[in-house]
Design an enzyme around this catalytic site. Structure first.
Site, PDB file in Angstrom:
ATOM      1  N   LYS A  27      79.046  87.354 -33.457  1.00  9.53           N
ATOM      2  CA  LYS A  27      80.009  86.783 -32.511  1.00  9.53           C
ATOM      3  C   LYS A  27      81.175  86.099 -33.213  1.00  9.53           C
ATOM      4  CE  LYS A  27      77.488  82.404 -31.752  1.00  9.53           C
ATOM      5  NZ  LYS A  27      78.514  81.455 -32.193  1.00  9.53           N
ATOM      6  N   ASP A  28      81.032  85.796 -34.517  1.00  9.48           N
ATOM      7  CA  ASP A  28      82.102  85.119 -35.256  1.00  9.48           C
ATOM      8  C   ASP A  28      83.140  86.087 -35.824  1.00  9.48           C
ATOM      9  OD1 ASP A  28      80.925  82.658 -34.802  1.00  9.48           O
ATOM     10  OD2 ASP A  28      79.819  82.650 -36.693  1.00  9.48           O
TER      11      ASP A  28
ATOM     12  N   CYS B  50      86.927  84.151 -30.616  1.00 11.71           N
ATOM     13  CA  CYS B  50      85.671  83.504 -30.223  1.00 11.71           C
ATOM     14  C   CYS B  50      85.908  82.157 -29.557  1.00 11.71           C
ATOM     15  CB  CYS B  50      84.745  83.347 -31.428  1.00 11.71           C
ATOM     16  SG  CYS B  50      85.388  82.267 -32.709  1.00 11.71           S
TER      17      CYS B  50
ATOM     18  N   ARG C  34      84.547  78.795 -23.537  1.00  9.86           N
ATOM     19  CA  ARG C  34      83.743  79.670 -22.667  1.00  9.86           C
ATOM     20  C   ARG C  34      82.624  78.877 -22.008  1.00  9.86           C
ATOM     21  NH1 ARG C  34      78.916  81.411 -23.770  1.00  9.86           N
ATOM     22  NH2 ARG C  34      79.156  80.826 -25.953  1.00  9.86           N
ATOM     23  N   ARG C  35      81.902  78.100 -22.794  1.00 13.14           N
ATOM     24  CA  ARG C  35      80.802  77.303 -22.246  1.00 13.14           C
ATOM     25  C   ARG C  35      81.329  76.261 -21.265  1.00 13.14           C
ATOM     26  NH1 ARG C  35      77.956  76.688 -28.140  1.00 13.14           N
ATOM     27  NH2 ARG C  35      76.559  78.489 -28.011  1.00 13.14           N
TER      28      ARG C  35
ATOM     29  N   ARG D 137      75.079  68.737 -35.443  1.00 18.76           N
ATOM     30  CA  ARG D 137      75.272  68.596 -33.994  1.00 18.76           C
ATOM     31  C   ARG D 137      74.103  67.848 -33.360  1.00 18.76           C
ATOM     32  NH1 ARG D 137      78.314  74.138 -31.933  1.00 18.76           N
ATOM     33  NH2 ARG D 137      79.613  74.381 -33.780  1.00 18.76           N
TER      34      ARG D 137
ATOM     35  N   ARG E 201      81.565  69.698 -33.338  1.00 19.51           N
ATOM     36  CA  ARG E 201      81.653  70.626 -34.470  1.00 19.51           C
ATOM     37  C   ARG E 201      80.514  70.346 -35.436  1.00 19.51           C
ATOM     38  NH1 ARG E 201      86.226  72.677 -36.453  1.00 19.51           N
ATOM     39  NH2 ARG E 201      84.720  73.804 -37.738  1.00 19.51           N
TER      40      ARG E 201
END
Length: 529
Positions: A80-81, A245, A132-133, A156, A150
């Protein structure tokens, strides 16, 4: 191949796990390799949001430069990156199997409120840097507050433990791979058909030089062709919208048991815009991305009016979707509902291992009887709509058919497998279809009980709406007793039992994937006018 391969990877715990996983896969086909850690722009610059970094590929650019210069032989990425277009001279030679692409909401236990969707308290602060989230979570819970987040997984989680957030959202795949201990938090898994993931989420990509043809051939042995086929749809959608992304775009495609394909796409203009969602099914992946792209064109005409056979809160998911597109709403139930019992025998509840609810009405009428449910008793629902209704009574479903789609027989089959040999209590509407009951095995004890009935309203006025949504067989019977379908009107059926009633009228219809407001919104958005 005689040479030892050098694998380029980022240095985080997750990246190292991914690189070592591929190293083991290479060893299994007789290829020796070692790791080389490379820092990327995304690793070095931690004080900016991802969408503030220049260009694309800020987690991959440095690895690609090492590949092109011959310093490494292959690079392992979270798929996805990776930008959708490889730099000249590089190709993706293989992809891994797909880890669960769900999102994981991780919350402090004192911030949990199971009466609310996502189980978060009102105005909870959620940490994420993903547009997106944020867009999708806001569509489900407009009251949530968001703060940028980040760092690697460990960083996190430490920020969450330091109480800088009430909750954070991570890809379940990464958490699973590094084996994080999250026992001190409340976890809420968000399936990929509810919160649609980033294209290729959960998949690893092996990138090499296109000129290294010997390695191209060898890597075919570890390439998952089925995964490559479905994520090609997702990444082509990303490419067609020229989105990176950090864009508020989610796309998820999967192959069904019968060899067909289905996809979900969510796109918003920005991270606070209510996203449009589309469900699409197809016999082949050919042309799927193009169909998705066409549906999301700004000038595409949507219906101007919708009729639905139940009351609709304007602040609900469907209400906000219709409001966004200035679609007029005619919302009215065509039936009245009456209880058929006023007391529930406590002996029944003591016997039950499971209680199955096939509608929100069944849940509401059941809890009006003030039942005393034992802790051992598990609760099951057909899908998200009933799951949300159950939350109002401080209960979370132990089984939900939402990820299995709208086909009651598929949900019934899976539920029957889980409860085989146990006792299931099913409170329901009088004269309802017995799809769940019929699917249960002979070893399963069934306590079947009508607890309410529906009565049709008289003299139903017709609607001129372009889309008619029917939410139960009784509503179908009530409407078409006095009215006919008009030219240009399109019917959406919330589920299969309702669809059968529509079929008996000789009419065509559309079925959403899930029998809830998200599914209905997807179905409306997918209609062509």
């Amino acid at each position: 191949m005689n040479r030892k391969l050098i694998i380029g990877t980022r240095g985080s715990q997750l990246a190292m796990w991914q690189a070592n996983y591929i190293k083991d896969r290479l060893a299994a086909i007789g290829l020796d390799s070692e790791l080389k850690i490379i820092k990327t722009q995304g690793d070095i610059i931690q004080h900016l949001r991802l969408d503030k970094l220049e260009g694309k590929g800020f987690f991959t650019k440095e690895l690609e430069e090492e590949l092109l210069s011959g310093q490494v032989d292959l690079a392992v990425h979270s798929h996805k990156d990776i930008p959708t277009i490889n730099p000249p001279g590089l190709i993706i030679a293989a992809v891994s199997e797909r880890e669960d692409p769900s999102e994981l909401l991780i919350a402090h236990r004192d911030c949990v409120d199971i009466k609310k969707r996502l189980s978060l308290k009102h105005n909870a602060t959620v940490g994420t840097s993903s547009n997106r989230r944020k867009a999708q979570l806001l569509s489900l819970r407009p009251d949530l507050e968001f703060t940028d987040l980040r760092g690697n997984i460990q960083t996190r989680l430490q920020k969450l433990r330091d109480e800088k957030y009430d909750a954070i959202v991570l890809a379940k795949a990464g958490v699973t791979r590094v084996g994080m201990d999250l026992s001190d938090f409340h976890l809420e898994e968000l399936p990929p058909i509810e919160v649609i993931p980033a294209p290729a989420q959960g998949v690893l990509a092996i990138q090499i030089r296109e000129s290294d043809q010997e390695l191209v051939g060898l890597l075919k042995q570890i390439n998952d062709e089925k995964v490559a086929k479905t994520i090609a749809v997702e990444r082509k959608v990303l490419n067609m919208f020229d989105a990176g992304c950090h864009a508020p775009l989610g796309c998820y495609c999967r192959e069904t048991e019968d060899g067909k394909f289905e996809s979900w796409t969510s796109i918003a203009d920005d991270n606070e815009d209510f996203p449009n969602r589309l469900y699409l099914h197809s016999d082949t992946t050919e042309g799927m991305a193009e169909k998705i792209f066409e549906k999301f064109q700004k000038d595409r005409k949507l219906p101007s009016s919708v009729f639905i056979t139940r009351d609709l809160d304007e602040n609900s998911y469907l209400g906000r979707f219709l409001s966004k597109h200035r679609i007029n709403i005619d919302a009215r139930s065509l039936i009245k509902i009456y209880p058929t019992i006023n007391k529930l025998d406590s002996f029944i509840l003591k016997r039950a291992d499971w209680i199955f609810f096939n509608s929100k009405n069944a849940i509401d009428h059941f809890f009006k009887l003030e039942p005393r449910i034992l802790k051992k008793t598990k609760l099951a629902v057909l899908g998200r709509g009933s799951e949300d209704a159950l939350r109002k009574y401080d209960r979370i479903a132990d089984f939900s058919g939402d990820n299995l789609g709208i086909k009651t027989e598929d949900i019934a089959k899976e539920f029957a497998r889980i409860v085989d040999g146990q006792t299931v209590f099913i409170p329901r509407a009088k004269d309802s279809l017995l799809s769940i009951q019929k699917a249960l095995t002979e070893n399963t004890t069934v306590i079947d009980m009508p607890i309410y009935e529906t009565v049709l309203e008289e003299n139903i006025n017709k609607t001129n709406a372009e889309v008619l949504i029917f939410t139960s067989p009784s509503n179908v019977a009530a409407y078409f007793r006095d009215n006919l379908i008009e030219p240009g009107q399109h019917i959406i059926s919330i589920g299969y039992s309702t669809a059968k009633a529509i079929e008996d009228m000789g009419l065509s219809y559309t079925l959403p994937f899930t029998p809830d407001e998200i599914g209905l919104s997807e179905a409306i958005f997918g209609i062509d006018y």
